[in-house]
Design an enzyme around this catalytic site. Sequence first.
Site, PDB file in Angstrom:
ATOM      1  N   CYS A  13       0.809  -1.222   0.000  1.00 45.99           N
ATOM      2  CA  CYS A  13       0.000   0.000   0.000  1.00 45.99           C
ATOM      3  C   CYS A  13       0.842   1.273   0.000  1.00 45.99           C
ATOM      4  O   CYS A  13       0.324   2.360  -0.230  1.00 45.99           O
ATOM      5  CB  CYS A  13      -0.962  -0.017   1.177  1.00 45.99           C
ATOM      6  SG  CYS A  13      -2.049  -1.452   1.128  1.00 45.99           S
ATOM      7  N   HIS A  53      -3.361   7.006   2.230  1.00 51.17           N
ATOM      8  CA  HIS A  53      -3.738   5.720   1.650  1.00 51.17           C
ATOM      9  C   HIS A  53      -5.141   5.370   2.157  1.00 51.17           C
ATOM     10  O   HIS A  53      -5.421   5.439   3.363  1.00 51.17           O
ATOM     11  CB  HIS A  53      -2.714   4.652   2.066  1.00 51.17           C
ATOM     12  CG  HIS A  53      -3.211   3.262   1.852  1.00 51.17           C
ATOM     13  ND1 HIS A  53      -3.741   2.855   0.650  1.00 51.17           N
ATOM     14  CD2 HIS A  53      -3.292   2.203   2.697  1.00 51.17           C
ATOM     15  CE1 HIS A  53      -4.113   1.584   0.762  1.00 51.17           C
ATOM     16  NE2 HIS A  53      -3.860   1.171   1.983  1.00 51.17           N
ATOM     17  N   ASN A  56     -10.142  -0.480  -0.057  1.00 51.40           N
ATOM     18  CA  ASN A  56      -8.687  -0.334  -0.055  1.00 51.40           C
ATOM     19  C   ASN A  56      -8.126  -0.936  -1.351  1.00 51.40           C
ATOM     20  O   ASN A  56      -8.142  -2.148  -1.529  1.00 51.40           O
ATOM     21  CB  ASN A  56      -8.129  -1.067   1.179  1.00 51.40           C
ATOM     22  CG  ASN A  56      -6.617  -1.039   1.250  1.00 51.40           C
ATOM     23  OD1 ASN A  56      -5.937  -0.709   0.290  1.00 51.40           O
ATOM     24  ND2 ASN A  56      -6.086  -1.405   2.412  1.00 51.40           N
TER      25      ASN A  56
HETATM   26  N1  COA Z   1     -18.183  -8.892   9.990  1.00 54.70           N
HETATM   27  C1  COA Z   1     -18.635  -9.126  11.227  1.00 54.70           C
HETATM   28  N2  COA Z   1     -17.847  -9.409  12.269  1.00 54.70           N
HETATM   29  C2  COA Z   1     -16.515  -9.446  12.035  1.00 54.70           C
HETATM   30  C3  COA Z   1     -15.972  -9.203  10.766  1.00 54.70           C
HETATM   31  C4  COA Z   1     -16.859  -8.927   9.706  1.00 54.70           C
HETATM   32  N3  COA Z   1     -16.436  -8.682   8.462  1.00 54.70           N
HETATM   33  N4  COA Z   1     -14.626  -9.298  10.845  1.00 54.70           N
HETATM   34  C5  COA Z   1     -14.338  -9.587  12.119  1.00 54.70           C
HETATM   35  N5  COA Z   1     -15.472  -9.670  12.828  1.00 54.70           N
HETATM   36  C6  COA Z   1     -15.642  -9.955  14.245  1.00 54.70           C
HETATM   37  C7  COA Z   1     -14.452 -10.641  14.850  1.00 54.70           C
HETATM   38  O1  COA Z   1     -14.564 -12.052  14.675  1.00 54.70           O
HETATM   39  C8  COA Z   1     -14.557 -10.242  16.287  1.00 54.70           C
HETATM   40  O2  COA Z   1     -15.527 -11.038  16.918  1.00 54.70           O
HETATM   41  P1  COA Z   1     -15.303 -11.520  18.435  1.00 54.70           P
HETATM   42  O3  COA Z   1     -15.274 -10.251  19.256  1.00 54.70           O
HETATM   43  O4  COA Z   1     -16.497 -12.358  18.677  1.00 54.70           O
HETATM   44  O5  COA Z   1     -14.021 -12.249  18.447  1.00 54.70           O
HETATM   45  C9  COA Z   1     -15.130  -8.822  16.220  1.00 54.70           C
HETATM   46  O6  COA Z   1     -15.750  -8.709  14.927  1.00 54.70           O
HETATM   47  C10 COA Z   1     -14.074  -7.764  16.372  1.00 54.70           C
HETATM   48  O7  COA Z   1     -13.022  -8.081  15.490  1.00 54.70           O
HETATM   49  P2  COA Z   1     -11.762  -7.193  15.399  1.00 54.70           P
HETATM   50  O8  COA Z   1     -10.782  -7.788  14.435  1.00 54.70           O
HETATM   51  O9  COA Z   1     -11.295  -6.888  16.777  1.00 54.70           O
HETATM   52  O10 COA Z   1     -12.390  -5.867  14.755  1.00 54.70           O
HETATM   53  P3  COA Z   1     -11.777  -4.449  14.633  1.00 54.70           P
HETATM   54  O11 COA Z   1     -12.575  -3.485  15.389  1.00 54.70           O
HETATM   55  O12 COA Z   1     -10.286  -4.454  14.867  1.00 54.70           O
HETATM   56  O13 COA Z   1     -12.012  -4.146  13.100  1.00 54.70           O
HETATM   57  C11 COA Z   1     -10.782  -4.086  11.040  1.00 54.70           C
HETATM   58  C12 COA Z   1     -11.421  -4.960  12.116  1.00 54.70           C
HETATM   59  C13 COA Z   1     -10.111  -4.990  10.015  1.00 54.70           C
HETATM   60  C14 COA Z   1     -11.881  -3.281  10.356  1.00 54.70           C
HETATM   61  C15 COA Z   1      -9.770  -3.121  11.716  1.00 54.70           C
HETATM   62  O14 COA Z   1      -8.916  -3.840  12.581  1.00 54.70           O
HETATM   63  C16 COA Z   1      -8.939  -2.385  10.714  1.00 54.70           C
HETATM   64  O15 COA Z   1      -9.454  -1.616   9.921  1.00 54.70           O
HETATM   65  N6  COA Z   1      -7.622  -2.583  10.740  1.00 54.70           N
HETATM   66  C17 COA Z   1      -6.740  -1.976   9.778  1.00 54.70           C
HETATM   67  C18 COA Z   1      -6.721  -2.862   8.571  1.00 54.70           C
HETATM   68  C19 COA Z   1      -6.121  -2.208   7.381  1.00 54.70           C
HETATM   69  O16 COA Z   1      -6.354  -1.050   7.128  1.00 54.70           O
HETATM   70  N7  COA Z   1      -5.344  -2.971   6.621  1.00 54.70           N
HETATM   71  C20 COA Z   1      -4.728  -2.527   5.423  1.00 54.70           C
HETATM   72  C21 COA Z   1      -3.629  -1.590   5.735  1.00 54.70           C
HETATM   73  S1  COA Z   1      -2.838  -1.142   4.277  1.00 54.70           S
END
Ligand code: COA
Length: 333
Positions: free
Chosen positions: A118, A260, A290
């Site tokens: 990215c 980004h 993204n």
């Molecule tokens: N739909 C519903 N529930 C989901 C899910 C989805 N698509 N993806 C994960 N969950 C669930 C998880 O299983 C977890 O459940 P649990 O509490 O029962 O274990 C809960 O939602 C929370 O998951 P978590 O991973 O802690 O969520 P989060 O608040 O961290 O959000 C992202 C997840 C990916 C949106 C967030 O971490 C993020 O944006 N990170 C940056 C990623 C990124 O930008 N990557 C590219 C960089 S270039």
Amino acid sequence: MKTSMLQGAKIVSTGSATPSIKVSNEQISSIVETSDEWIFTRTGIKERRILTEYGHSVTNLAVEAALQAITEVSMNPADIDLLILATSSPNDLFGSASSVQNQIGAINALAFDLTAACSGFVIGLVTAAQFIFNGTYKNVLVIGADVLSKWVDWSDRSTCILFGDAAGAVILQSCSINSNSILNFHLKTDGNYTDYLSIAYKENLTPHPILNLYQGSFKYISMNGKEVYKFAVSQVPLSIISCLKDIKMSINDIDWLLLHQANERILIAVAEKLAISRDKIISNLSEYGNTSAASIPLALNEVVKLNKISNDDIIVIAGFGAGLTWGTIILRW
Ligand code: COA
């Protein structure tokens, strides 16, 4: 930025390309257990584009974006000296840039791929600028393009909701030092966290029977979302501050914040940390998700075509992602 400059560099045109097929959050909800509400509130994404045509690859999007940028300035493709294709999803591991070079008729251009996920476009633009600053080249085509839909595990709801396919391109041209628009840059990598975001090559468990050699294949995207989030909101503001400070600029000088496009919450958190007002954030995440190396030039092309950017506007561009690698460019438009 410690560069001895013989020439300045400026962006003279932009272009972009996206596949026509849209995939909404509702459609993803029919593939994995998720919902439009969950995806939108956590990421700001409503839909993304995916490349579905058989035989089409990242090069198709890259060629379309490049030709748009070339046409905009009525440039003869033969005048391009260097073509940098920032991509982490090539359709040839030896590089896809040469295929793009051939298809757009950039017959005199050196062409190579740059793999930095990215952050690829930011590093590509800085690389292009070096070749211009030191007088080696006059016209450089920088393309950021990715088709991560081909590398996503569509049964993994933690990653498949995030990514989309696109390409964006700019032509960076030499100019007088006084008109230079790449005012400063700051690039960093911390390889301690390479496992947080990767498309890893995994070896088979059994070796070749005669050579005793382990072969394998690339797997799907794996990501530690929470850690990547924390990294982005902590490191990106620091990078921007240090880049501004170097050239004695301040947050108040910023007209546009072009990060980004990973997650709307990241864009807002970074802007808040820097006390930059929300109306300065450039965002098209809701429509495209993204798009990795394409996200910055795609969004840039959009705001340029909408005439939102005025001459002399200061745009702070920052990329971040796998590596972990991140970087900032201060651009005067
Ligand atoms: N739909 C519903 N529930 C989901 C899910 C989805 N698509 N993806 C994960 N969950 C669930 C998880 O299983 C977890 O459940 P649990 O509490 O029962 O274990 C809960 O939602 C929370 O998951 P978590 O991973 O802690 O969520 P989060 O608040 O961290 O959000 C992202 C997840 C990916 C949106 C967030 O971490 C993020 O944006 N990170 C940056 C990623 C990124 O930008 N990557 C590219 C960089 S270039």
